[in-house]
Design a protein around this motif. Structure first.
Motif, mmCIF file in Angstrom:
data_model
loop_
_atom_site.group_PDB
_atom_site.id
_atom_site.type_symbol
_atom_site.label_atom_id
_atom_site.label_comp_id
_atom_site.label_asym_id
_atom_site.label_seq_id
_atom_site.Cartn_x
_atom_site.Cartn_y
_atom_site.Cartn_z
ATOM 1 N N TYR A 46 -38.635 -48.568 51.077
ATOM 2 C CA TYR A 46 -40.018 -48.854 50.843
ATOM 3 C C TYR A 46 -40.324 -49.584 49.687
ATOM 4 C CZ TYR A 46 -41.058 -44.726 48.380
ATOM 5 O OH TYR A 46 -40.828 -43.634 47.499
ATOM 6 N N CYS A 47 -41.684 -50.289 49.736
ATOM 7 C CA CYS A 47 -42.074 -50.758 48.518
ATOM 8 C C CYS A 47 -43.080 -49.833 47.841
ATOM 9 C CB CYS A 47 -42.788 -51.987 48.552
ATOM 10 S SG CYS A 47 -43.666 -52.852 47.262
ATOM 11 N N THR A 49 -45.666 -49.838 45.887
ATOM 12 C CA THR A 49 -46.760 -50.753 45.591
ATOM 13 C C THR A 49 -47.225 -50.255 44.235
ATOM 14 O OG1 THR A 49 -47.028 -51.178 47.912
ATOM 15 C CG2 THR A 49 -48.607 -52.220 46.373
ATOM 16 N N PHE A 55 -44.017 -42.389 48.605
ATOM 17 C CA PHE A 55 -44.798 -43.203 49.307
ATOM 18 C C PHE A 55 -46.124 -42.831 49.508
ATOM 19 C CE2 PHE A 55 -45.701 -45.117 53.460
ATOM 20 C CZ PHE A 55 -44.883 -46.070 53.577
ATOM 21 N N ARG A 57 -50.397 -44.473 50.142
ATOM 22 C CA ARG A 57 -51.032 -45.377 51.456
ATOM 23 C C ARG A 57 -51.172 -46.809 51.073
ATOM 24 N NH1 ARG A 57 -56.851 -45.997 49.616
ATOM 25 N NH2 ARG A 57 -56.818 -45.299 47.537
ATOM 26 N N HIS A 58 -50.628 -47.168 49.896
ATOM 27 C CA HIS A 58 -50.401 -48.690 49.620
ATOM 28 C C HIS A 58 -48.922 -49.080 49.820
ATOM 29 C CE1 HIS A 58 -54.434 -49.114 48.358
ATOM 30 N NE2 HIS A 58 -54.312 -48.158 47.375
ATOM 31 N N SER A 59 -48.189 -47.865 50.040
ATOM 32 C CA SER A 59 -46.580 -48.364 50.200
ATOM 33 C C SER A 59 -46.417 -48.955 51.456
ATOM 34 C CB SER A 59 -45.974 -47.137 49.905
ATOM 35 O OG SER A 59 -46.014 -46.394 48.900
ATOM 36 N N TYR A 60 -45.415 -49.742 51.806
ATOM 37 C CA TYR A 60 -44.816 -50.168 52.951
ATOM 38 C C TYR A 60 -43.413 -50.240 53.021
ATOM 39 C CZ TYR A 60 -44.970 -54.634 50.192
ATOM 40 O OH TYR A 60 -44.444 -55.389 49.343
ATOM 41 N N PHE A 61 -42.772 -50.232 54.083
ATOM 42 C CA PHE A 61 -41.357 -50.262 54.456
ATOM 43 C C PHE A 61 -40.718 -51.443 54.039
ATOM 44 C CE2 PHE A 61 -42.357 -46.285 56.817
ATOM 45 C CZ PHE A 61 -41.711 -45.560 55.948
ATOM 46 N N TYR A 95 -38.465 -51.904 60.444
ATOM 47 C CA TYR A 95 -39.108 -50.598 59.891
ATOM 48 C C TYR A 95 -38.573 -50.402 58.751
ATOM 49 C CZ TYR A 95 -39.935 -50.679 65.063
ATOM 50 O OH TYR A 95 -40.259 -51.095 66.409
ATOM 51 N N SER A 162 -36.596 -46.978 46.786
ATOM 52 C CA SER A 162 -37.835 -47.784 46.636
ATOM 53 C C SER A 162 -37.618 -48.825 45.723
ATOM 54 C CB SER A 162 -38.773 -46.884 46.451
ATOM 55 O OG SER A 162 -38.460 -46.221 45.227
#
Ligand SMILES: *[C@@H]1O[C@H](CO)[C@@H](O)[C@H](O)[C@H]1NC(C)=O
Ligand SMILES: *[C@@H]1O[C@H](CO)[C@@H](O)[C@H](O)[C@H]1NC(C)=O
Length: 175
Positions: A46-47, A49, A55, A57-61, A95, A162
């Motif tokens: 994941y990023c 962020t 991880f 709420r601003h993170s994304y896979f 994903y 990450s």
């Protein structure tokens, strides 16, 4: 690292899918009585962020990330110190999940204490995102093993890896 409950739920639903999709291999009659295992090694990239080291709420896979997987499987064979080692590279799917499937491994009985017997390590190779390409969690060997309903399926779920942006977005993340 703390994992948020949504990811845990997501992981669990994936396990369920995987377990339902994979058919049990019938054992051939007359073959040796050594166990035959179906092994799945998987994890996420994941990023991170806001560089929180978790991880949020601003993170994304991250889809399209490249990961190297190294495993050692100890075989329960009459030749006591027999082992199988593997090294493969995998790319994460949409994903952010990478997965290595080994359909049949002779003599490796995963259902019994796989952490002691065998181990896998995943490491970051390459980020698909130019804006999120600084390695955060760059390698992991801690695994949660989930035993399938049928004894001979074994899942090694590795802790997430990450990347993070080189500069923090103050507007998004605060100071
Ligand atoms: C993540 O870090 C930012 C600062 O960069 C902070 O404002 C935010 O509260 C942190 N989020 C979590 C879930 O720790
Ligand atoms: C995996 O990628 C690394 C880095 O690009 C490379 O050195 C290695 O040879 C690759 N391994 C395999 C099995 O392709």
């Amino acid at each position: 690292m703390a994992m948020n409950p949504i990811i845990l739920l997501f992981l669990l639903s994936l396990f369920t899918n995987v377990l339902e999709v994979e058919p049990a291999k019938p054992r051939l009659p007359g073959k040796s009585r050594l166990p035959n295992s179906h092994i799945i090694v998987m994890g996420f990239v994941y990023c991170d962020t806001c560089s929180n080291n978790s991880f949020t709420r601003h993170s994304y896979f991250l889809s399209g990330a490249e990961v190297k997987i190294d495993c050692i499987f100890k075989a329960l064979s009459p030749k006591t110190d027999e082992q199988i080692t593997l090294s493969v590279n995998r790319t994460t799917d949409k994903y952010g999940m990478y997965k290595l499937e080994i359909p049949s491994v002779d003599g490796v009985k995963c259902a019994e204490d796989p952490d002691v017997a065998s181990s896998c390590l995943a490491s970051l190779i390459w980020s698909p995102s130019s804006s999120c390409s600084v390695p955060g969690y760059r390698s992991t060997s801690n695994s949660i093993s989930v035993k399938g309903k049928r004894d001979n399926i074994c899942i090694y779920s590795l802790n997430p890896l990450s990347y993070r942006p080189s500069k923090k977005d103050i507007t998004l993340c605060g100071s």
